[in-house]
Motif scaffolding. Structure first.
Motif, PDB file in Angstrom:
ATOM      1  N   UNK A  40      19.326  40.694  13.915  1.00 38.86           N
ATOM      2  CA  UNK A  40      19.094  41.163  12.548  1.00 38.86           C
ATOM      3  C   UNK A  40      20.317  41.042  11.672  1.00 38.86           C
ATOM      4  N   UNK A  41      20.303  41.796  10.573  1.00 43.49           N
ATOM      5  CA  UNK A  41      21.377  41.720   9.582  1.00 43.49           C
ATOM      6  C   UNK A  41      22.749  41.936  10.244  1.00 43.49           C
ATOM      7  N   UNK A  79      25.509  42.767   9.208  1.00 43.92           N
ATOM      8  CA  UNK A  79      26.334  43.892   8.756  1.00 43.92           C
ATOM      9  C   UNK A  79      25.841  45.231   9.322  1.00 43.92           C
ATOM     10  N   UNK A  80      24.727  45.216  10.034  1.00 41.66           N
ATOM     11  CA  UNK A  80      24.205  46.437  10.656  1.00 41.66           C
ATOM     12  C   UNK A  80      24.900  46.618  12.018  1.00 41.66           C
ATOM     13  N   UNK A  81      25.653  47.696  12.182  1.00 42.94           N
ATOM     14  CA  UNK A  81      26.425  47.850  13.435  1.00 42.94           C
ATOM     15  C   UNK A  81      25.566  48.005  14.686  1.00 42.94           C
ATOM     16  N   UNK A  82      24.268  48.239  14.529  1.00 47.63           N
ATOM     17  CA  UNK A  82      23.427  48.370  15.733  1.00 47.63           C
ATOM     18  C   UNK A  82      22.877  47.019  16.194  1.00 47.63           C
ATOM     19  N   UNK A  83      23.140  45.969  15.428  1.00 47.98           N
ATOM     20  CA  UNK A  83      22.589  44.656  15.752  1.00 47.98           C
ATOM     21  C   UNK A  83      23.480  43.942  16.782  1.00 47.98           C
ATOM     22  N   UNK A  84      22.852  43.253  17.738  1.00 49.30           N
ATOM     23  CA  UNK A  84      23.604  42.546  18.790  1.00 49.30           C
ATOM     24  C   UNK A  84      23.771  41.067  18.493  1.00 49.30           C
ATOM     25  N   UNK A  85      22.796  40.484  17.809  1.00 47.80           N
ATOM     26  CA  UNK A  85      22.821  39.041  17.534  1.00 47.80           C
ATOM     27  C   UNK A  85      22.680  38.834  16.037  1.00 47.80           C
ATOM     28  N   UNK A  86      23.635  38.133  15.451  1.00 47.68           N
ATOM     29  CA  UNK A  86      23.592  37.863  14.014  1.00 47.68           C
ATOM     30  C   UNK A  86      22.902  36.536  13.747  1.00 47.68           C
ATOM     31  N   UNK A  87      23.341  35.876  12.674  1.00 49.79           N
ATOM     32  CA  UNK A  87      22.731  34.604  12.283  1.00 49.79           C
ATOM     33  C   UNK A  87      23.532  33.435  12.849  1.00 49.79           C
ATOM     34  N   UNK A  88      22.855  32.321  13.087  1.00 45.69           N
ATOM     35  CA  UNK A  88      23.567  31.099  13.502  1.00 45.69           C
ATOM     36  C   UNK A  88      24.253  30.509  12.277  1.00 45.69           C
ATOM     37  N   UNK A  89      25.179  29.604  12.501  1.00 46.74           N
ATOM     38  CA  UNK A  89      26.061  29.192  11.416  1.00 46.74           C
ATOM     39  C   UNK A  89      25.348  28.486  10.267  1.00 46.74           C
ATOM     40  N   UNK A  90      24.344  27.655  10.547  1.00 45.68           N
ATOM     41  CA  UNK A  90      23.729  26.887   9.457  1.00 45.68           C
ATOM     42  C   UNK A  90      22.271  26.588   9.793  1.00 45.68           C
ATOM     43  N   UNK A  91      21.563  26.147   8.771  1.00 42.82           N
ATOM     44  CA  UNK A  91      20.149  25.787   8.944  1.00 42.82           C
ATOM     45  C   UNK A  91      20.042  24.612   9.927  1.00 42.82           C
ATOM     46  N   UNK A  92      20.941  23.637   9.759  1.00 43.37           N
ATOM     47  CA  UNK A  92      20.915  22.439  10.614  1.00 43.37           C
ATOM     48  C   UNK A  92      21.181  22.833  12.070  1.00 43.37           C
ATOM     49  N   UNK A  93      22.139  23.730  12.240  1.00 38.26           N
ATOM     50  CA  UNK A  93      22.469  24.124  13.614  1.00 38.26           C
ATOM     51  C   UNK A  93      21.286  24.881  14.240  1.00 38.26           C
ATOM     52  N   UNK A 118      14.756  42.008   8.402  1.00 46.54           N
ATOM     53  CA  UNK A 118      14.728  42.799   7.169  1.00 46.54           C
ATOM     54  C   UNK A 118      14.397  41.904   5.968  1.00 46.54           C
ATOM     55  N   UNK A 119      13.889  42.501   4.903  1.00 51.47           N
ATOM     56  CA  UNK A 119      13.426  41.738   3.738  1.00 51.47           C
ATOM     57  C   UNK A 119      14.498  40.777   3.207  1.00 51.47           C
ATOM     58  N   UNK A 120      15.737  41.227   3.150  1.00 45.04           N
ATOM     59  CA  UNK A 120      16.807  40.391   2.573  1.00 45.04           C
ATOM     60  C   UNK A 120      17.256  39.249   3.479  1.00 45.04           C
ATOM     61  N   UNK A 121      16.780  39.224   4.703  1.00 45.06           N
ATOM     62  CA  UNK A 121      17.267  38.229   5.663  1.00 45.06           C
ATOM     63  C   UNK A 121      16.220  37.196   6.078  1.00 45.06           C
ATOM     64  N   UNK A 122      15.132  37.180   5.355  1.00 47.82           N
ATOM     65  CA  UNK A 122      14.031  36.284   5.746  1.00 47.82           C
ATOM     66  C   UNK A 122      14.442  34.812   5.763  1.00 47.82           C
ATOM     67  N   UNK A 123      15.389  34.444   4.886  1.00 52.21           N
ATOM     68  CA  UNK A 123      15.794  33.036   4.830  1.00 52.21           C
ATOM     69  C   UNK A 123      17.073  32.764   5.630  1.00 52.21           C
ATOM     70  N   UNK A 124      17.498  33.755   6.384  1.00 56.81           N
ATOM     71  CA  UNK A 124      18.696  33.576   7.205  1.00 56.81           C
ATOM     72  C   UNK A 124      18.396  32.737   8.439  1.00 56.81           C
ATOM     73  N   UNK A 125      19.455  32.339   9.142  1.00 55.41           N
ATOM     74  CA  UNK A 125      19.306  31.398  10.265  1.00 55.41           C
ATOM     75  C   UNK A 125      19.296  32.141  11.609  1.00 55.41           C
ATOM     76  N   UNK A 126      18.248  32.903  11.823  1.00 57.44           N
ATOM     77  CA  UNK A 126      18.206  33.770  13.004  1.00 57.44           C
ATOM     78  C   UNK A 126      17.351  33.198  14.132  1.00 57.44           C
ATOM     79  N   UNK A 127      17.696  33.621  15.328  1.00 59.11           N
ATOM     80  CA  UNK A 127      16.938  33.186  16.494  1.00 59.11           C
ATOM     81  C   UNK A 127      17.070  34.238  17.597  1.00 59.11           C
ATOM     82  N   UNK A 128      16.000  34.448  18.331  1.00 63.61           N
ATOM     83  CA  UNK A 128      16.038  35.436  19.420  1.00 63.61           C
ATOM     84  C   UNK A 128      16.743  34.863  20.642  1.00 63.61           C
ATOM     85  N   UNK A 129      17.425  35.707  21.420  1.00 60.43           N
ATOM     86  CA  UNK A 129      17.974  35.226  22.688  1.00 60.43           C
ATOM     87  C   UNK A 129      16.861  34.619  23.541  1.00 60.43           C
TER      88      UNK A 129
END
Ligand code: NAD
Length: 488
Positions: free
Chosen positions: A318-319, A321-335, A365-376
Motif C-alpha cells: 500500500x501507500x 508513507x503508511x508506516x504499517x505497510x510492508x511493500x511499497x510501489x515498484x520504481x516505474x510502470x515499465x518495471x 487506497x484511493x490516491x494510489x490506484x495509479x501507482x505501480x504496486x504488486x503483491x508478493x
C-alpha cells in the motif's frame, strides 16, 4: 532550487559548489501515484565537462589534505544528514516508492554510516615495507588518490549506494563527479545542500543529474576521469566496459544477481521463514541481494511452502508513507510490467503461482490506484531452465523448488550466470561450511541474511561484478599504489 512550477520540485546540477540550472529537464514520477512530481536536469556532455573541470581544479588541494582533515569533514557531513534523517527518509520514500519504514531504518541510516565508516577506516590503513639486506635495499609502497572519480548509481537504494561510493572516494583524497539514477535523484540533490556546511570544499563533490545514455556515458567517456565505480545492471556494465576500454579506465562493477536460498531439512524454519520472506520481498524485492530462487529439501518442501505462502499473504502492500505497510510501489510502470510479465511466462510454462500476482486481489487506497504496486508473489514447480529461474526479475517474486541432495543443490544453485549472494539454512555446521565453500557467490550468508560488516569485501562473481568494495578493497580501488626502492 528553482520554482519552474508551483507543484513540481525542480532539481539543479551541483557543480563547483554551486547549483546550476540545466537547459533541458526530464520528468520524474512518484511511483505510488503515477504522477510527475519532479523535474530532473537532462545533463549531457556540456554539464559533465563543467563538472569534471571543477573536480579537476579541486583535486590538488583536496588530495594534499591529511586523512584526518578529510575524516573530520566526512563525520560532519554524516552528522548533518543524520540531523535531517526524517526529511531524507520522506524524500527517498516518495521518490523511489519504498516504504517510509525501510527508508527510515535502512537507507538513510546506512548513508550516514557510510560516511562515518570511511571517515574512520581511512585513518587505519598501513602500507607495506620489505627489506633485501643482502643487496642493501628496502622497498615500501605508497598510496595516493587517483584523481577525478566517476560514480554511477542505480535507483533501488539511491542515497545508500551513492554514498557507499562518494565516502571512500573522497576519504582517499579523490574528487568526484557523481551521477545518480535519473529515476531517483532527489536525496543526492538534498545532500548537495549540506556539503558546504560540512566543510567539503567547492568542486570536491559534483553531482550531474540525467540519463545513463547522455550524462552517464559522457562521464564514462571523459578522458580526465580515470576511474569509474558503477552499480547497476550487467547489461549497462557491458556497455560501460566497452566505452571505457579505449581509455584503459579502472572499473569497479557491482551488478545484478539471481540469488539462491538453500534450505536443508535440518533448518530452523522458525528463523528461516521470516528471514527468507524478508530476503525475497524487502524493498519490493528491489535489492540486488534479494533471494529469488528458494531450494527446499524434499522432506520439508510441503511444510515450507505452506508456511511461507501463508506468511507472504500477510505482507501489506500500500501507500509507502503508511508506516504499517510492508511493500511499497515498484520504481516505474515499465518495471512493473516487466516483473508481471515473468509471472505470466511462468504460468504459461506450467508453473503454479501460489499467491500474489493474478491470484489474490490487491486493494489500494484511493490516491494510489495509479501507482505501480504488486503483491508478493510465490511461484512453485518452475523448471531450472525457465527465465524465471535464470534472469534477474528484481521485484517481489520468488520461486520455490524442491531438491534431494547436497551435491545436486550446489550444482543447481550455481547453474546461472550470476554469482552475487546466497543463503544457506542448516543446523549442521560442517554442511554450512562445505556448501558455502562450493557456491559460486561473492557473499554467502548462513542462517541469516543481509548481515554486513563493511570492513569485508563486497561484490559478485561471474556476471554479478568485477572487483570488490569495503574498507580495504575500496581503499585499494580509490588509490594508486607505487613501490619505491631505497638503496642504503
Ligand atoms: P541500470 O544499469 O539501468 O542503471 C544504473 C545507472 O547507470 C543509472 O544511473 C543509469 O542512468 C546509468 N546508466 C545507464 N546506462 C548507462 C550508460 N550507457 N553509461 C553510463 N551510465 C549508464 O540499473 P538500474 O536499473 O538503475 O538498477 C538495477 C540494477 O542494479 C539491478 O540489476 C541490480 O541488481 C543492480 N544492483 C546491483 C548492486 C550490487 O551491489 N551488486 C546493488 C544495487 C543494484
Amino acid at each position: 532550487m528553482m520554482a519552474h512550477s508551483k507543484a513540481l520540485l525542480v532539481l539543479e546540477n551541483f557543480i563547483g559548489g554551486k547549483f546550476v540550472p540545466c537547459s533541458s529537464y526530464i520528468n520524474s514520477y512518484d511511483p505510488s501515484t503515477g504522477d510527475v512530481y519532479c523535474r530532473v536536469p537532462d545533463s549531457g556532455k556540456e554539464e559533465v565537462e563543467a563538472a569534471v573541470k571543477a573536480a579537476k581544479d579541486a583535486f590538488p588541494v583536496w588530495a594534499s589534505k591529511s586523512p584526518l582533515e578529510r575524516s573530520q569533514i566526512l563525520n560532519k557531513l554524516a552528522d548533518l544528514i543524520e540531523h535531517d534523517l526524517e526529511a531524507f527518509a520522506q524524500a527517498e520514500s516518495k521518490d523511489q516508492g519504498k516504504t517510509i519504514t525501510f527508508a527510515r531504518t535502512v537507507d538513510i541510516p546506512r548513508a550516514v554510516y557510510n560516511f562515518r565508516f570511511f571517515a574512520s577506516s581511512v585513518l587505519h590503513h598501513t602500507t607495506e615495507c620489505t627489506e633485501m639486506a643482502a643487496v642493501g635495499c628496502m622497498h615500501y609502497t605508497s598510496r595516493t588518490p587517483v584523481g577525478v572519480a566517476g560514480l554511477i548509481s542505480p535507483w533501488n537504494l539511491p542515497l545508500y549506494l551513492l554514498t557507499w561510493k562518494i565516502a571512500p572516494a573522497i576519504a582517499c583524497g579523490n574528487t568526484v563527479v557523481a551521477k545518480p539514477s535519473e529515476m531517483t535523484s532527489v536525496t543526492a540533490w538534498m545532500m548537495c545542500k549540506l556539503l558546504e556546511k560540512a566543510g567539503v570544499p567547492h568542486g570536491v563533490v559534483n553531482v550531474v543529474f540525467g540519463t545513463g545514455a547522455k550524462a552517464g556515458e559522457a562521464l564514462v567517456c571523459h578522458p580526465d576521469v580515470p576511474l569509474i565505480s558503477f552499480t547497476g545492471s550487467t547489461l549497462t556494465a557491458q556497455r560501460i566496459t566497452e566505452k571505457s576500454a579505449p581509455h584503459c579506465k579502472r572499473l569497479s562493477l557491482e551488478l545484478g544477481g539471481k540469488n539462491p536460498a538453500i534450505v536443508f531439512d535440518d533448518a530452523d524454519l522458525a528463523q528461516c521463514i521470516p528471514t527468507t520472506l524478508r530476503s525475497s520481498f524487502a524493498n519490493q524485492g528491489e535489492i540486488c541481494l534479494c533471494t529469488s530462487r528458494i531450494f527446499v529439501q524434499r522432506g520439508i518442501y510441503s511444510e515450507f511452502l505452506k508456511r511461507f505462502v501463508a506468511e507472504a499473504k500477510k505482507w501489506q502492500v500500500g501507500n509507502p508513507s503508511d508506516p504499517t505497510v510492508d511493500v511499497g510501489a515498484l520504481i516505474s510502470k515499465e518495471h512493473l510490467e516487466k516483473v508481471r510479465s515473468y509471472v505470466k511466462k511462468a504460468q504459461a510454462e506450467g508453473a503454479r503461482v501460489l499467491c500474489g500476482e493474478g491470484v489474490d486481489s490487491l486493494a489500494l487506497p484511493a490516491g494510489n490506484q495509479k501507482g505501480y504496486f504488486m503483491l508478493p508473489t510465490v511461484i512453485a514447480e518452475v523448471k531450472d531452465e525457465s527465465c524465471c529461474m535464470q534472469e534477474e526479475i528484481f521485484g517481489p517474486v520468488t520461486c520455490v523448488v524442491a531438491f534431494d541432495t547436497e551435491e545436486e543443490v550446489i550444482k543447481r544453485a550455481n547453474g546461472v550466470r550470476y554469482g552475487l549472494a546466497a543463503t544457506v539454512w542448516s543446523s549442521n555446521v560442517g554442511r554450512v561450511h562445505r556448501v558455502a565453500q562450493k557456491l559460486q557467490s561473492g557473499l554467502v550468508w548462513t542462517n541469516c541474511w543481509l548481515v554486513r560488516d563493511l570492513n569485508l569485501p563486497f561484490g559478485g562473481m561471474k556476471a554479478s561484478g568485477v572487483g570488490r568494495e569495503g574498507a580495504k578493497d575500496s581503499y585499494e580501488f580509490f588509490t594508486e599504489v607505487k613501490t619505491i626502492t631505497i638503496k642504503h
